[in-house]
Design a protein around this motif. Structure first.
Motif, PDB file in Angstrom:
ATOM      1  N   ASN A 177      52.022 -39.562  37.936  1.00 52.37           N
ATOM      2  CA  ASN A 177      52.583 -38.212  37.859  1.00 52.37           C
ATOM      3  C   ASN A 177      52.095 -37.291  38.967  1.00 52.37           C
ATOM      4  O   ASN A 177      52.464 -36.120  39.022  1.00 52.37           O
ATOM      5  N   GLU A 211      48.975 -36.248  39.603  1.00 55.83           N
ATOM      6  CA  GLU A 211      47.789 -35.428  39.351  1.00 55.83           C
ATOM      7  C   GLU A 211      46.551 -35.976  40.052  1.00 55.83           C
ATOM      8  O   GLU A 211      45.650 -35.217  40.419  1.00 55.83           O
ATOM      9  N   PRO A 214      40.106 -37.502  34.851  1.00 53.63           N
ATOM     10  CA  PRO A 214      40.846 -36.331  35.264  1.00 53.63           C
ATOM     11  C   PRO A 214      40.209 -35.705  36.495  1.00 53.63           C
ATOM     12  O   PRO A 214      38.997 -35.744  36.686  1.00 53.63           O
ATOM     13  N   ARG A 266      43.713 -43.346  30.969  1.00 53.41           N
ATOM     14  CA  ARG A 266      43.372 -42.319  31.958  1.00 53.41           C
ATOM     15  C   ARG A 266      43.869 -42.685  33.358  1.00 53.41           C
ATOM     16  O   ARG A 266      43.219 -42.407  34.356  1.00 53.41           O
ATOM     17  N   LEU A 308      47.365 -42.111  34.052  1.00 56.79           N
ATOM     18  CA  LEU A 308      48.668 -41.472  34.203  1.00 56.79           C
ATOM     19  C   LEU A 308      48.748 -40.635  35.486  1.00 56.79           C
ATOM     20  O   LEU A 308      49.814 -40.496  36.072  1.00 56.79           O
ATOM     21  N   GLY A 309      47.624 -40.101  35.909  1.00 57.92           N
ATOM     22  CA  GLY A 309      47.604 -39.273  37.111  1.00 57.92           C
ATOM     23  C   GLY A 309      48.056 -39.995  38.357  1.00 57.92           C
ATOM     24  O   GLY A 309      48.487 -39.372  39.335  1.00 57.92           O
ATOM     25  N   ILE A 340      54.162 -44.670  29.998  1.00 58.59           N
ATOM     26  CA  ILE A 340      53.442 -43.394  30.098  1.00 58.59           C
ATOM     27  C   ILE A 340      52.337 -43.319  29.052  1.00 58.59           C
ATOM     28  O   ILE A 340      51.211 -42.903  29.342  1.00 58.59           O
ATOM     29  N   ILE A 341      52.653 -43.726  27.824  1.00 60.75           N
ATOM     30  CA  ILE A 341      51.647 -43.706  26.756  1.00 60.75           C
ATOM     31  C   ILE A 341      50.495 -44.644  27.090  1.00 60.75           C
ATOM     32  O   ILE A 341      49.316 -44.302  26.935  1.00 60.75           O
ATOM     33  N   GLY A 373      48.475 -43.242  30.004  1.00 56.86           N
ATOM     34  CA  GLY A 373      47.723 -42.067  29.545  1.00 56.86           C
ATOM     35  C   GLY A 373      46.515 -42.463  28.721  1.00 56.86           C
ATOM     36  O   GLY A 373      45.441 -41.871  28.856  1.00 56.86           O
TER      37      GLY A 373
END
Length: 211
Positions: free
Chosen positions: A61, A63, A11, A55, A57-58, A48-49, A52
């Motif tokens: 999307n 992020e 993240p 780590r 997914l960013g 997506i799952i 995610g």
């Protein structure tokens, strides 16, 4: 089973990956669901799952932002982003996947697929789904079968509708109304019980109260 190691980032805050990238190992494809142009909802959820859980997914999307090309972390970000693009493309039928290989980033690829297949903002598709919801009744089916069909239609509706942060409560009420309207006549007492409460309960509570 083959495995591929991808260098990725956790993240982030700000515009680039963290300074402590994690090592993520893929075992096989992201999902067993192969996108065929007609199963966007199930496929996108599964991807997506999977992303995610790794780590990543960013990267789709938005992020995790790309650092400046002069940044020392850009090379790692670029390699990981390419890895995400390849992983997504491997879950798409080749005749469809080639249409998105020109995307510059994983984010661009994801948005291109969404724009092409999600029907977001398509009024004709929205009308079709809402008409299906209106006609959906329990009939001779079990409660679980009836609720599952409605749940699938609501999920389709959510994908097609444009985001509306202020409409969440209204959407939840509409689900309760849809569900109660389609119940068989013997559940009239349930309808009365639900509407007798001071505030309308969420759809999950209504469904489990009947089970």
């Amino acid at each position: 089973m083959s495995s591929e190691t991808v260098n990725t980032s956790g993240p982030t805050t700000g515009t680039g990956p963290s300074t402590n990238p994690a090592q993520v190992v893929y075992h096989g494809d992201l999902t067993s669901i192969k996108f065929n142009g007609l199963n966007y909802l199930d496929w996108s959820r599964a991807v997506i799952i999977a992303l995610g859980g790794r780590r990543l997914l960013g990267y789709v999307n938005g992020e995790i932002k790309a650092p400046a090309e002069t940044d020392a972390k850009y090379s790692d970000w670029r390699a990981t982003d390419y890895g995400v693009m390849a992983a997504i493309n491997n879950t798409i039928l080749p005749e469809l996947g080639r249409n998105f290989l020109g995307a510059a980033t994983a984010r661009d690829m994801w948005l291109a697929i969404e724009t092409t297949y999600s029907h977001k903002g398509d009024d004709a598709k929205l009308f079709e789904i809402k008409e299906s919801i209106r006609k959906c009744t329990q009939g001779n089916r079990s409660m679980q079968e009836y609720y599952s069909e409605l749940q699938g239609l609501w999920d389709e509706l959510k994908v097609c509708e444009k985001p509306c942060p202020n409409c969440v409560q209204t959407g939840e009420k509409n689900k309760v109304f849809d569900f109660l309207m389609g119940l068989n006549p013997e559940y009239e007492s349930v309808r009365s019980m639900v509407f007798a409460q001071l505030s309308l309960p969420p759809i999950g509570s209504v469904y489990y109260a009947i089970q």
